[in-house]
Design an enzyme around this catalytic site. Structure first.
Site, PDB file in Angstrom:
ATOM      1  N   ASP A  51       0.850  -1.189   0.000  1.00  0.00           N
ATOM      2  CA  ASP A  51       0.000   0.000   0.000  1.00  0.00           C
ATOM      3  C   ASP A  51       0.888   1.243   0.000  1.00  0.00           C
ATOM      4  O   ASP A  51       2.108   1.161   0.190  1.00  0.00           O
ATOM      5  CB  ASP A  51      -0.912   0.005   1.235  1.00  0.00           C
ATOM      6  CG  ASP A  51      -2.077   0.982   1.098  1.00  0.00           C
ATOM      7  OD1 ASP A  51      -2.208   1.628   0.040  1.00  0.00           O
ATOM      8  OD2 ASP A  51      -2.854   1.110   2.072  1.00  0.00           O
ATOM      9  N   LYS A  52       0.226   2.393  -0.203  1.00  0.00           N
ATOM     10  CA  LYS A  52       0.902   3.689  -0.188  1.00  0.00           C
ATOM     11  C   LYS A  52       0.163   4.581   0.797  1.00  0.00           C
ATOM     12  O   LYS A  52      -1.056   4.491   0.931  1.00  0.00           O
ATOM     13  CB  LYS A  52       0.801   4.284  -1.598  1.00  0.00           C
ATOM     14  CG  LYS A  52       1.527   5.545  -1.806  1.00  0.00           C
ATOM     15  CD  LYS A  52       0.796   6.860  -1.934  1.00  0.00           C
ATOM     16  CE  LYS A  52      -0.616   7.072  -2.118  1.00  0.00           C
ATOM     17  NZ  LYS A  52      -1.048   8.496  -2.120  1.00  0.00           N
ATOM     18  N   HIS A  53       0.912   5.426   1.497  1.00  0.00           N
ATOM     19  CA  HIS A  53       0.257   6.429   2.347  1.00  0.00           C
ATOM     20  C   HIS A  53       0.896   7.777   2.080  1.00  0.00           C
ATOM     21  O   HIS A  53       2.114   7.887   1.998  1.00  0.00           O
ATOM     22  CB  HIS A  53       0.407   6.075   3.835  1.00  0.00           C
ATOM     23  CG  HIS A  53      -0.195   7.116   4.719  1.00  0.00           C
ATOM     24  ND1 HIS A  53      -1.544   7.156   4.994  1.00  0.00           N
ATOM     25  CD2 HIS A  53       0.349   8.179   5.354  1.00  0.00           C
ATOM     26  CE1 HIS A  53      -1.797   8.191   5.768  1.00  0.00           C
ATOM     27  NE2 HIS A  53      -0.663   8.840   6.003  1.00  0.00           N
ATOM     28  N   SER A  54       0.041   8.793   1.964  1.00  0.00           N
ATOM     29  CA  SER A  54       0.555  10.157   1.802  1.00  0.00           C
ATOM     30  C   SER A  54       0.194  10.955   3.038  1.00  0.00           C
ATOM     31  O   SER A  54      -0.895  10.784   3.597  1.00  0.00           O
ATOM     32  CB  SER A  54      -0.072  10.786   0.559  1.00  0.00           C
ATOM     33  OG  SER A  54      -0.005  12.197   0.647  1.00  0.00           O
ATOM     34  N   THR A 105      -8.917  10.849  -0.216  1.00  0.00           N
ATOM     35  CA  THR A 105      -9.233   9.927  -1.316  1.00  0.00           C
ATOM     36  C   THR A 105     -10.694   9.466  -1.269  1.00  0.00           C
ATOM     37  O   THR A 105     -11.337   9.302  -2.306  1.00  0.00           O
ATOM     38  CB  THR A 105      -8.265   8.722  -1.235  1.00  0.00           C
ATOM     39  OG1 THR A 105      -6.935   9.228  -1.352  1.00  0.00           O
ATOM     40  CG2 THR A 105      -8.513   7.717  -2.337  1.00  0.00           C
ATOM     41  N   ARG A 159      -6.351  13.773  20.872  1.00  0.00           N
ATOM     42  CA  ARG A 159      -5.264  14.673  20.439  1.00  0.00           C
ATOM     43  C   ARG A 159      -5.821  15.912  19.763  1.00  0.00           C
ATOM     44  O   ARG A 159      -5.324  17.019  19.948  1.00  0.00           O
ATOM     45  CB  ARG A 159      -4.352  13.930  19.453  1.00  0.00           C
ATOM     46  CG  ARG A 159      -3.457  12.900  20.101  1.00  0.00           C
ATOM     47  CD  ARG A 159      -2.874  11.965  19.049  1.00  0.00           C
ATOM     48  NE  ARG A 159      -2.060  12.654  18.092  1.00  0.00           N
ATOM     49  CZ  ARG A 159      -1.889  12.241  16.825  1.00  0.00           C
ATOM     50  NH1 ARG A 159      -2.475  11.144  16.372  1.00  0.00           N
ATOM     51  NH2 ARG A 159      -1.123  12.911  16.015  1.00  0.00           N
ATOM     52  N   SER A 178      -0.152   6.672  14.851  1.00  0.00           N
ATOM     53  CA  SER A 178      -1.507   6.798  14.325  1.00  0.00           C
ATOM     54  C   SER A 178      -1.584   6.290  12.885  1.00  0.00           C
ATOM     55  O   SER A 178      -2.419   5.445  12.539  1.00  0.00           O
ATOM     56  CB  SER A 178      -1.918   8.280  14.401  1.00  0.00           C
ATOM     57  OG  SER A 178      -3.107   8.502  13.720  1.00  0.00           O
ATOM     58  N   LYS A 200      -3.084   2.028  11.705  1.00  0.00           N
ATOM     59  CA  LYS A 200      -4.177   1.749  10.758  1.00  0.00           C
ATOM     60  C   LYS A 200      -3.660   1.010   9.528  1.00  0.00           C
ATOM     61  O   LYS A 200      -4.262   0.043   9.066  1.00  0.00           O
ATOM     62  CB  LYS A 200      -4.828   3.062  10.312  1.00  0.00           C
ATOM     63  CG  LYS A 200      -5.668   3.704  11.412  1.00  0.00           C
ATOM     64  CD  LYS A 200      -6.237   5.037  10.983  1.00  0.00           C
ATOM     65  CE  LYS A 200      -5.160   6.053  10.785  1.00  0.00           C
ATOM     66  NZ  LYS A 200      -5.316   7.374  11.292  1.00  0.00           N
ATOM     67  N   LYS A 201      -2.541   1.478   8.983  1.00  0.00           N
ATOM     68  CA  LYS A 201      -2.028   0.865   7.751  1.00  0.00           C
ATOM     69  C   LYS A 201      -1.598  -0.590   8.015  1.00  0.00           C
ATOM     70  O   LYS A 201      -1.874  -1.476   7.220  1.00  0.00           O
ATOM     71  CB  LYS A 201      -0.842   1.677   7.216  1.00  0.00           C
ATOM     72  CG  LYS A 201      -1.269   2.922   6.466  1.00  0.00           C
ATOM     73  CD  LYS A 201      -1.864   2.572   5.101  1.00  0.00           C
ATOM     74  CE  LYS A 201      -2.493   3.766   4.417  1.00  0.00           C
ATOM     75  NZ  LYS A 201      -3.251   3.425   3.210  1.00  0.00           N
TER      76      LYS A 201
END
Ligand code: URA
Length: 436
Positions: free
Chosen positions: A79-82, A119, A167, A182, A186-187
């Site tokens: 996967d990718k996370h930005s 997204t 937070r 955080s 999740k990822k």
């Protein structure tokens, strides 16, 4: 172990041990700590940053606070996370491109946050597309199409859901340790073997400085590796919108133009190929990053990525013929206004966060959580850094629900651009890399 002992140590400025960090992460999920204790914990971490083993322990405990997916698929799961930006529709292009290269992408995405787009909001501009599918459907689409893009279920990393909300109201969002735990909790709950991270830096990013972006990238990559997931990060420039559009349907349109090769703009293509190359190399689906980049490029040019995107849209409730009919399917606005510059010149600076906030104020994002998003509004044809603007080339085109909104956006767009007298080369997009 108990909350008072952990919090007293933090108050004295002592670093958390892996045991105490892990204990607190688990307690957030089981309810063994109160919201007040969780707020004090977040503040304490902001004041006494964690070392790497404690950060890994907190992340793993938060990941394990809910369901952790396990896959049995004939290829690697990546996967990718930005970290978020303006006009960043890379996921819409990259997820199907990776799927076309033989890897599986169970992408759990988010909604717009602050001035940045999300997204899920973008995909919901497609009539019928459902982001809130159940786990069985998520698994089936991932296995059959190769990629699925969905929202997080309540069963995924509930400790993060709780801590994030705390937070948000205790002024403790900006902690690299807590941001790392955080994002990764999740990822990693999605059962990934590889994760590529796009850490944005610049006027449209949460991290404005390169040093901050590098620290976050190192923290994310090191913590993911410590928790058993191979990761690499690119630090990329967010000193202008990545796509030439910012707004939900407008970004889907740009992603479709890219996927179908109808109109390709180089920053979106370049970042998609760079992140995809890293992802394929990380999980062994390419010999190295250069080979991975070539494969992603090929999947886009051949139309294979576009086909996967069409199949994913259909499998998640959207039109079966979206690939052919997307121009007629996406919503439009009653008002469109071209914003010409007051004088001709070259774009020297773009206040990218201000452009993102302009899209939010047009209705394309949320000021408060309960706001309804208007999928059609936003900015298109946004001029890039170094580009010449004048009578024949506007700063941007506003897509608005009313003339009053268009007036507001026109003024915001004008204020966001600084023009110079000299042509400049476009600045580099990839500013650094952290990884194996
Ligand atoms: N995104 C997240 O999921 N968590 C953070 O803390 C910041 C951005």
């Amino acid at each position: 172990m108990d909350a008072r002992t952990v919090l007293s140590a933090l108050r004295r400025g002592e670093a958390l041990t892996p045991e105490s960090a892990g204990w607190f992460g688990r307690a957030l999920g089981t309810g063994a700590v109160t919201d007040a204790q969780a707020g004090a914990f977040a503040m304490g971490v902001c004041r006494a940053p964690m070392d790497a083993p404690a950060r890994v322990a907190l992340t793993e405990a938060m990941r394990d606070s809910g369901d952790v997916l396990v896959w049995d698929l004939p290829g690697p799961v990546v996967d990718k996370h930005s970290t978020g930006g303006v006009g960043d529709c890379v996921s819409l292009v990259l997820a199907p491109a990776l799927a076309a290269c033989g890897v599986f992408v169970p992408m759990i995405s988010g909604r717009g946050l602050g001035h940045t787009g999300g997204t899920l909001d973008k995909l919901e501009a497609i009539p019928g597309y459902r982001v809130d599918v159940d786990e069985a459907h998520f698994r089936a689409v991932t296995a059959e199409v190769g990629c699925a893009i969905v929202s997080a279920s309540a069963a995924l990393a509930p400790a993060d859901r709780r801590l994030y909300a705390i937070r948000d109201v205790t002024g403790t969002v900006e902690s690299i340790d807590l941001i790392t735990a955080s994002i990764l909790s999740k990822k990693l709950a999605a059962g990934l073997e590889g994760l590529v991270l796009d850490v944005k830096c610049g006027s449209g990013a949460f991290m404005k400085s390169r040093q901050g972006a590098r620290e976050l990238a190192e923290s994310l990559v090191g913590t993911a590796a410590g928790a058993g997931c191979r990761a690499a990060a690119l630090i990329t420039a967010m000193d202008q919108p990545l796509a030439t559009a910012a707004g939900n349907a407008l970004e889907v349109a740009e992603a479709m133009e890219t996927l179908t090769m109808a109109y390709v703009t180089s920053p979106l293509w370049e970042i998609t190929v760079a992140l995809g190359g890293e992802a394929l190399a990380l999980c062994g689906a390419a010999e190295d990053v250069a080979d991975g980049r070539a494969r992603i490029d090929g999947a886009l040019r051949s139309g294979a990525a576009a086909e996967r995107f069409g199949a994913m849209v259909a499998a998640q409730g959207g039109p079966a013929d979206f690939l052919q009919t997307w121009r007629d399917r996406l919503p439009g606005t009653p008002v469109r206004r071209v914003v010409a510059p007051e004088r001709a010149g070259f774009v020297a600076r773009v206040e990218t966060e201000a452009l993102g906030m302009c899209v939010v104020r047009l209705g394309g994002g949320r000021m408060v959580e309960s706001d309804r998003v208007d999928p059609a509004v936003g900015l298109a044809r946004i001029a890039g850094l170094g580009e010449e603007v004048g009578p024949g080339r506007p700063l941007a085109e506003v897509h608005a629900a009313s003339d009053a909104d268009a007036d507001m956006a026109e003024a915001a767009v004008r204020a966001a651009f600084t023009l110079g007298h000299e042509a400049q080369d476009p600045p580099p997009l990839v500013l650094g890399r952290v990884g194996p």
